[in-house]
Design a protein around this motif. Structure first.
Motif, PDB file in Angstrom:
ATOM      1  N   ARG A  18       0.827  -1.109  -0.105  1.00 40.60           N
ATOM      2  CA  ARG A  18       0.131  -0.038  -0.044  1.00 40.60           C
ATOM      3  C   ARG A  18       0.970   1.338   0.126  1.00 40.60           C
ATOM      4  NH1 ARG A  18      -5.385  -0.515   1.188  1.00 40.60           N
ATOM      5  NH2 ARG A  18      -6.114  -2.658   1.455  1.00 40.60           N
ATOM      6  N   LYS A  19       1.911   1.229   0.743  1.00 34.56           N
ATOM      7  CA  LYS A  19       2.718   2.319   0.803  1.00 34.56           C
ATOM      8  C   LYS A  19       3.377   2.768  -1.028  1.00 34.56           C
ATOM      9  CE  LYS A  19       4.697   2.033   5.351  1.00 34.56           C
ATOM     10  NZ  LYS A  19       5.841   1.675   6.230  1.00 34.56           N
ATOM     11  N   LYS A  59       0.850   3.945  -3.187  1.00 35.91           N
ATOM     12  CA  LYS A  59       0.381   5.120  -2.638  1.00 35.91           C
ATOM     13  C   LYS A  59       1.578   6.202  -3.310  1.00 35.91           C
ATOM     14  CE  LYS A  59      -0.779   8.529   0.953  1.00 35.91           C
ATOM     15  NZ  LYS A  59      -0.911   8.799   2.664  1.00 35.91           N
ATOM     16  N   GLU A  60       2.620   5.931  -3.171  1.00 33.31           N
ATOM     17  CA  GLU A  60       3.584   6.696  -3.592  1.00 33.31           C
ATOM     18  C   GLU A  60       3.773   6.668  -5.220  1.00 33.31           C
ATOM     19  OE1 GLU A  60       8.548   7.091  -4.096  1.00 33.31           O
ATOM     20  OE2 GLU A  60       7.846   5.499  -2.411  1.00 33.31           O
ATOM     21  N   GLY A 108       1.255   6.338  -6.963  1.00 33.70           N
ATOM     22  CA  GLY A 108      -0.261   7.154  -7.452  1.00 33.70           C
ATOM     23  C   GLY A 108       0.141   8.726  -7.276  1.00 33.70           C
ATOM     24  N   VAL A 109       0.526   8.958  -6.150  1.00 35.40           N
ATOM     25  CA  VAL A 109       0.886  10.387  -5.891  1.00 35.40           C
ATOM     26  C   VAL A 109       1.847  11.154  -6.989  1.00 35.40           C
ATOM     27  CG1 VAL A 109       1.450  11.991  -4.136  1.00 35.40           C
ATOM     28  CG2 VAL A 109       0.024  10.331  -3.477  1.00 35.40           C
TER      29      VAL A 109
END
Length: 70
Positions: A11-12, A15-16, A18-19
């Motif tokens: 998930r980390k 998230k990275e 995606g952002v």
């Protein structure tokens, strides 16, 4: 394999990805670097130490209809 730890780490990473990807896409759109108002995207996920290659492709509109087919 520790499923909980794996899930947190995955998930980390996602998230990275995606952002930072969204920021880069917004930058080229904002800077006027996308001719025709449509951005053809390709994301390739690979791993150095595993047989992984996953490709996602999509054309997105910048909200400007310039009459080009998608």
């Amino acid at each position: 394999m520790d499923e909980d730890r794996f899930n947190i780490e995955l998930r980390k990473f996602l998230k990275e990805v995606g952002v930072t990807s969204q920021r880069e896409i917004e930058r080229v759109a904002r800077d006027g670097l996308v001719p025709g108002g449509r951005l053809k995207l390709r994301m390739t996920l690979t791993a150095e130490n595993a047989p992984l290659e996953h490709v996602v492709e999509r054309t997105i509109s910048l909200g400007e209809d310039r009459g080009e087919p998608g």
